[in-house]
Motif scaffolding. Structure first.
Motif: not given
Length: 164
Positions: A57-58, A154-155
Motif C-alpha cells: 500500500i502506498t 482509495s487503493q
C-alpha cells in the motif's frame, strides 16, 4: 432535607452524564471509551470472502522496511478491511468494519518482536515470537480515522468498496 437535596443533585448529575457521554467523543476524540463488547470482537484474523488483496500500500504512513498488505473481506451485511504493516522489529495491524461507505468500527494492534525479529520460533506457525504492545479502539467518526480509511480504501477497486 440535606439528604433529599443530595439525592436530587445526584440524580441530576447522573442524568446529565448519561446524556452527555455519547457526545464527549466529538470534543475529545482520543479519549478512551469503556468497551462493552466482547474482547473477541477485536480480531484481525481473516474472515468472510476475500474481495481483493493488495501488497505494498502506498503512502508515507504505511511505509515500512519489510512491506505491507491489505485485504478487503465481504462479510454478512458488512465488509472488513485489514492492513498489515511489517517492520524489522514490529508489526502493526489495523482493521475497519464498514457498511455502505461508513466505518462501523475500527481498531489497531501493535506488536513487537522481543527477540528483535531475527530468530524464527521453532515449531510454531508464526515466523517470529510477537508481544502485543497495545490495542487501540479507534473512534469511527474521528477525522484521523476517516482519513486513514480513505487513504487505504482509495487503493482498492471502487466497485469492491461500493459493494460494502
Amino acid at each position: 432535607m440535606k439528604i433529599l437535596t443530595g439525592f436530587i443533585l445526584g440524580l441530576l448529575f447522573a442524568s446529565a452524564l448519561w446524556y452527555c457521554l455519547p457526545h464527549v467523543h466529538r470534543y475529545f476524540p482520543d479519549l478512551p471509551v469503556p468497551n462493552l463488547q466482547k474482547p473477541s470482537t477485536y480480531s484481525h484474523q481473516p474472515e468472510g470472502k476475500v474481495l481483493q488483496s493488495l501488497d505494498n500500500i502506498t503512502g508515507d504512513e504505511f511505509r515500512s522496511t519489510e512491506g505491507n498488505g491489505a485485504v478487503l473481506y465481504q462479510l454478512k451485511g458488512k465488509c472488513k478491511l485489514t492492513l498489515n504493516i511489517f517492520g524489522e522489529s514490529y508489526k502493526e495491524e489495523i482493521s475497519f468494519y464498514l457498511h455502505q461507505g461508513k466505518i462501523l468500527s475500527a481498531f489497531e494492534t501493535s506488536y513487537s518482536y522481543p527477540n528483535g525479529g531475527f530468530y524464527a520460533e521453532a515449531k510454531t506457525e508464526e515466523s517470529f515470537e510477537t508481544q502485543q504492545h497495545y490495542l487501540k479502539i479507534m473512534n469511527p467518526v474521528n477525522r484521523r480515522t476517516m482519513t486513514l480509511f480513505e487513504e487505504i480504501a482509495s487503493q482498492f477497486k471502487p466497485k469492491f468498496i461500493k459493494a460494502c
